[in-house]
Design an enzyme around this catalytic site. Sequence first.
Site, PDB file in Angstrom:
ATOM      1  N   HIS A 287       5.751   6.046   8.248  1.00  0.00           N
ATOM      2  CA  HIS A 287       5.455   5.387   9.052  1.00  0.00           C
ATOM      3  C   HIS A 287       6.539   5.590   9.872  1.00  0.00           C
ATOM      4  CE1 HIS A 287       1.795   3.439   8.508  1.00  0.00           C
ATOM      5  NE2 HIS A 287       2.217   2.648   6.820  1.00  0.00           N
TER       6      HIS A 287
ATOM      7  N   HIS B 112       0.184   5.613   1.060  1.00  0.00           N
ATOM      8  CA  HIS B 112      -0.906   6.889   1.756  1.00  0.00           C
ATOM      9  C   HIS B 112       0.076   8.143   2.076  1.00  0.00           C
ATOM     10  CE1 HIS B 112       0.970   5.091   4.790  1.00  0.00           C
ATOM     11  NE2 HIS B 112       0.890   3.547   4.361  1.00  0.00           N
TER      12      HIS B 112
ATOM     13  N   GLU C 166       0.771  -1.511  -0.141  1.00  0.00           N
ATOM     14  CA  GLU C 166      -0.574   0.151  -0.083  1.00  0.00           C
ATOM     15  C   GLU C 166       1.132   1.483  -0.266  1.00  0.00           C
ATOM     16  OE1 GLU C 166      -1.959  -0.518   4.581  1.00  0.00           O
ATOM     17  OE2 GLU C 166      -0.603   0.561   4.909  1.00  0.00           O
TER      18      GLU C 166
ATOM     19  N   CYS D  41       5.441   0.480  14.421  1.00  0.00           N
ATOM     20  CA  CYS D  41       5.176   1.614  13.812  1.00  0.00           C
ATOM     21  C   CYS D  41       4.030   2.580  14.268  1.00  0.00           C
ATOM     22  CB  CYS D  41       3.615   0.802  12.539  1.00  0.00           C
ATOM     23  SG  CYS D  41       3.232   1.878  11.393  1.00  0.00           S
TER      24      CYS D  41
ATOM     25  N   HIS E 185       5.094   0.258  -0.128  1.00  0.00           N
ATOM     26  CA  HIS E 185       5.924  -0.249   1.094  1.00  0.00           C
ATOM     27  C   HIS E 185       4.981  -2.059   1.831  1.00  0.00           C
ATOM     28  CE1 HIS E 185       2.667   2.239   3.353  1.00  0.00           C
ATOM     29  NE2 HIS E 185       2.909   1.677   4.307  1.00  0.00           N
TER      30      HIS E 185
HETATM   31 MN    MN Z   1       0.992   1.715   5.662  1.00  0.00          MN
END
Ligand code: MN
Length: 152
Positions: free
Chosen positions: A72, A68, A66, A120, A106
């Site tokens: 992270h 976004h 994914e 995370c 990732h």
């Molecule tokens: Mn992610």
Amino acid sequence: MNIEHPPHFRTAQDGFRWDDVAYQPYKQDGTAPFKDISRQVLFHEAALNCELRYFEMAANGFSTLERHEHAHAVMILRGHGRCMVGGEVRDVKQFDLVTIPGWTWHQFRATAVEPLGFLCMVNVQRDRPVLPTAVEVTAMRQNPAVARFLDD
Ligand code: MN
């Protein structure tokens, strides 16, 4: 437990669990692009605008491929595995750090022999992950290291 007002102290249990932290196995209905992964939200801190989560994949498990807008910050906490960030694929092990900038593809993958767990950190308020289209996957696969990673 009201996560907005957690107790000041929460004790670690055996097996990468914590007191007063809900264990959330991800639902697998066959359509979701992840495998054998669980989530525990360790901190949800409005004052810091961040959450710290612990994700764990069973052996052979993997997280969603994914990207976004939000970033992270990751620390591997258990075991070892492989991680892709952008076009870069690396072996990762306990205590390694992984920085995933916004809008970067990732994925994490456990090995066949042991679970892979990681901390995370994310913003409390964040956008929803986007999955790659077939065209985007084909483009990613032009990189042989990425193709090998995805086929593992
Ligand atoms: Mn992610």
